[in-house]
Design a protein around this motif. Structure first.
Motif, PDB file in Angstrom:
ATOM      1  N   LEU A 173       0.743  -1.238   0.128  1.00 32.23           N
ATOM      2  CA  LEU A 173      -0.169   0.330  -0.403  1.00 32.23           C
ATOM      3  C   LEU A 173       1.129   1.299  -0.199  1.00 32.23           C
ATOM      4  O   LEU A 173       0.595   2.311  -1.020  1.00 32.23           O
ATOM      5  N   GLU A 174       1.714   1.693   0.967  1.00 33.14           N
ATOM      6  CA  GLU A 174       3.145   2.615   0.881  1.00 33.14           C
ATOM      7  C   GLU A 174       3.326   2.754  -0.489  1.00 33.14           C
ATOM      8  O   GLU A 174       3.452   3.844  -0.727  1.00 33.14           O
ATOM      9  N   GLN A 175       4.079   1.630  -1.110  1.00 32.18           N
ATOM     10  CA  GLN A 175       4.861   2.169  -2.525  1.00 32.18           C
ATOM     11  C   GLN A 175       3.674   2.379  -3.525  1.00 32.18           C
ATOM     12  O   GLN A 175       3.871   3.674  -4.717  1.00 32.18           O
ATOM     13  N   LYS A 176       2.423   1.949  -2.816  1.00 30.21           N
ATOM     14  CA  LYS A 176       1.073   2.230  -4.446  1.00 30.21           C
ATOM     15  C   LYS A 176       0.458   3.338  -3.837  1.00 30.21           C
ATOM     16  O   LYS A 176       0.546   4.600  -5.085  1.00 30.21           O
ATOM     17  N   VAL A 177       0.501   4.482  -2.839  1.00 26.45           N
ATOM     18  CA  VAL A 177       0.967   5.411  -2.326  1.00 26.45           C
ATOM     19  C   VAL A 177       2.112   6.499  -3.309  1.00 26.45           C
ATOM     20  O   VAL A 177       1.806   7.278  -3.937  1.00 26.45           O
ATOM     21  N   GLU A 178       3.719   5.784  -3.020  1.00 20.05           N
ATOM     22  CA  GLU A 178       4.436   6.709  -4.250  1.00 20.05           C
ATOM     23  C   GLU A 178       3.731   6.444  -6.164  1.00 20.05           C
ATOM     24  O   GLU A 178       4.641   7.193  -6.870  1.00 20.05           O
ATOM     25  N   LYS A 184      -8.120  11.712 -13.100  1.00 22.63           N
ATOM     26  CA  LYS A 184      -9.037  10.852 -12.181  1.00 22.63           C
ATOM     27  C   LYS A 184      -8.004   9.111 -12.291  1.00 22.63           C
ATOM     28  O   LYS A 184      -7.297   8.802 -13.849  1.00 22.63           O
ATOM     29  N   VAL A 185      -7.795   8.468 -11.019  1.00 26.42           N
ATOM     30  CA  VAL A 185      -6.902   7.624 -10.907  1.00 26.42           C
ATOM     31  C   VAL A 185      -8.082   6.262 -10.694  1.00 26.42           C
ATOM     32  O   VAL A 185      -8.459   6.517  -9.573  1.00 26.42           O
ATOM     33  N   ALA A 186      -7.456   5.175 -11.365  1.00 23.53           N
ATOM     34  CA  ALA A 186      -8.227   3.833 -11.190  1.00 23.53           C
ATOM     35  C   ALA A 186      -7.598   3.123 -10.578  1.00 23.53           C
ATOM     36  O   ALA A 186      -6.856   2.062 -10.905  1.00 23.53           O
ATOM     37  N   ARG A 236      -8.840  12.076   2.697  1.00 24.12           N
ATOM     38  CA  ARG A 236      -8.381  13.079   3.672  1.00 24.12           C
ATOM     39  C   ARG A 236      -7.628  14.084   2.892  1.00 24.12           C
ATOM     40  O   ARG A 236      -6.697  15.082   4.222  1.00 24.12           O
ATOM     41  N   GLY A 237      -6.614  14.016   1.938  1.00 25.73           N
ATOM     42  CA  GLY A 237      -6.073  14.817   1.383  1.00 25.73           C
ATOM     43  C   GLY A 237      -4.676  14.622   1.686  1.00 25.73           C
ATOM     44  O   GLY A 237      -3.391  15.726   1.089  1.00 25.73           O
ATOM     45  N   GLU A 238      -4.264  13.267   1.919  1.00 26.20           N
ATOM     46  CA  GLU A 238      -3.052  12.515   2.466  1.00 26.20           C
ATOM     47  C   GLU A 238      -2.234  12.486   0.495  1.00 26.20           C
ATOM     48  O   GLU A 238      -1.299  12.899   0.910  1.00 26.20           O
ATOM     49  N   ILE A 239      -3.391  12.300  -0.460  1.00 19.28           N
ATOM     50  CA  ILE A 239      -2.611  12.364  -1.644  1.00 19.28           C
ATOM     51  C   ILE A 239      -4.309  13.269  -2.321  1.00 19.28           C
ATOM     52  O   ILE A 239      -4.881  13.197  -2.675  1.00 19.28           O
ATOM     53  N   THR A 240      -3.011  13.867  -2.979  1.00 22.57           N
ATOM     54  CA  THR A 240      -3.237  15.405  -4.057  1.00 22.57           C
ATOM     55  C   THR A 240      -2.729  15.516  -4.856  1.00 22.57           C
ATOM     56  O   THR A 240      -2.428  14.516  -5.093  1.00 22.57           O
TER      57      THR A 240
END
Length: 295
Positions: free
Chosen positions: A145-150, A168-170, A197-201
């Motif tokens: 999950l952490e890598q997917k955020v990156e 638009k991200v899927a 939540r605004g953690e990925i903008t």
């Protein structure tokens, strides 16, 4: 907004991007570099076997060549040029990918700026209404999950440079419903929640989505699925490297898609063109790098 690769040829930059080519003694690479130079979008510096490079250039004299004794030296000097601010991007020539990436990650330099280096592929698919970005089918094998955020954070700036203001991200999975036994769906839900939540903008994320729902409004309608991303995805987050790799090759060989690829997560774009890529794919990767390199 750039919706087809051909539009990149008409882009006007404040100045040409300086392109460092590692192991440039490769005819298709030289051909693509010269096309990009002719368009006024790059100024190349060619690192490699000087005699072979000059033979490929023929009568062309206005290109800087840095002679090297090996592919390893070519990679080292190309990355050194980028580290010193003398190059805006790096292109892989006639050398192995691992040789170039070893130098990108060389602690002597300061090129890595993200926890994860990831590969972003952009596809111009005749049957899709715009460019489609996918990640990761070439670098991160089984992303957490952490890598997917990156992966998202690395891909979104590429979309922005293409003029997609709020991509638009899927995050795609085999199903569009959260299933506790399918970790991919849990990650997709969390990515959506982090976005809210605004953690990925800089984008809007909706997941999990199956691939058909991400790119086809009609398919989503049949399933009763709605949302801002549905049927109009700009960026597809793959669950693993196999899915990304297989999808990419399927698009290229069955859907007649043209591709361009870029590694993100370093201070400068790194372009890894395949020897199997057509000349136009190499050219579009260079033009994409020129766009992304602009501040």
């Amino acid at each position: 907004m750039i919706t087809r690769f051909e539009q990149m040829k008409d882009v006007k930059l404040a100045r040409p991007a300086v392109l460092a080519v590692a192991a440039a003694e490769d005819e298709p690479v030289i051909e693509a570099v010269l096309q990009a130079k002719k368009l006024g979008l790059v100024t190349p510096i060619l690192f490699g076997d000087e005699a072979k490079i000059r033979a490929l250039l023929g009568d062309i004299q206005d290109i800087e060549i840095v002679g090297t004794a090996s592919p390893e030296e070519s990679a080292h000097l190309a990355c050194k040029a980028a580290n010193q601010g003398r190059a805006d991007m790096i292109l892989k020539g006639l050398l192995e990918t691992k040789t170039l990436l070893k130098e990108v990650l060389n602690k002597e330099f300061d090129l890595k700026c993200s926890p994860v280096l990831s590969h972003v592929m952009i596809y111009d698919i005749p049957l899709y209404h715009k460019l489609l970005l996918t990640t990761d089918g070439g670098m991160v094998s089984y992303p957490t999950l952490e890598q997917k955020v990156e992966l998202v954070k690395n891909a979104v700036p590429v979309a922005h440079k293409l003029g997609i203001v709020n991509p638009k991200v899927a995050p795609v999975c085999a199903v569009e419903k959260v299933n506790e036994k399918m970790p991919c769906t849990l990650d997709a839900r969390e990515l959506e929640e982090m976005n809210k939540r605004g953690e990925i903008t800089g984008c809007v994320i909706q997941g999990p989505l199956a691939m058909d729902n991400a790119i086809s409004k009609e398919a989503a309608k049949h399933k009763g699925i709605t949302g801002e991303v549905v049927g109009d995805a700009d960026i597809i987050i793959m669950p693993n490297i196999e899915a990304g790799n297989i999808m990419g090759k399927t698009l290229s060989f069955f859907a007649n898609a043209t591709n361009a690829g870029i590694i993100m997560g370093a201070k400068i774009p790194v372009l890894l063109v395949s020897r199997a890529d057509r000349a136009e794919a190499k050219l579009y990767s260079i033009l994409l790098g020129a766009l992304v390199s602009q501040q």
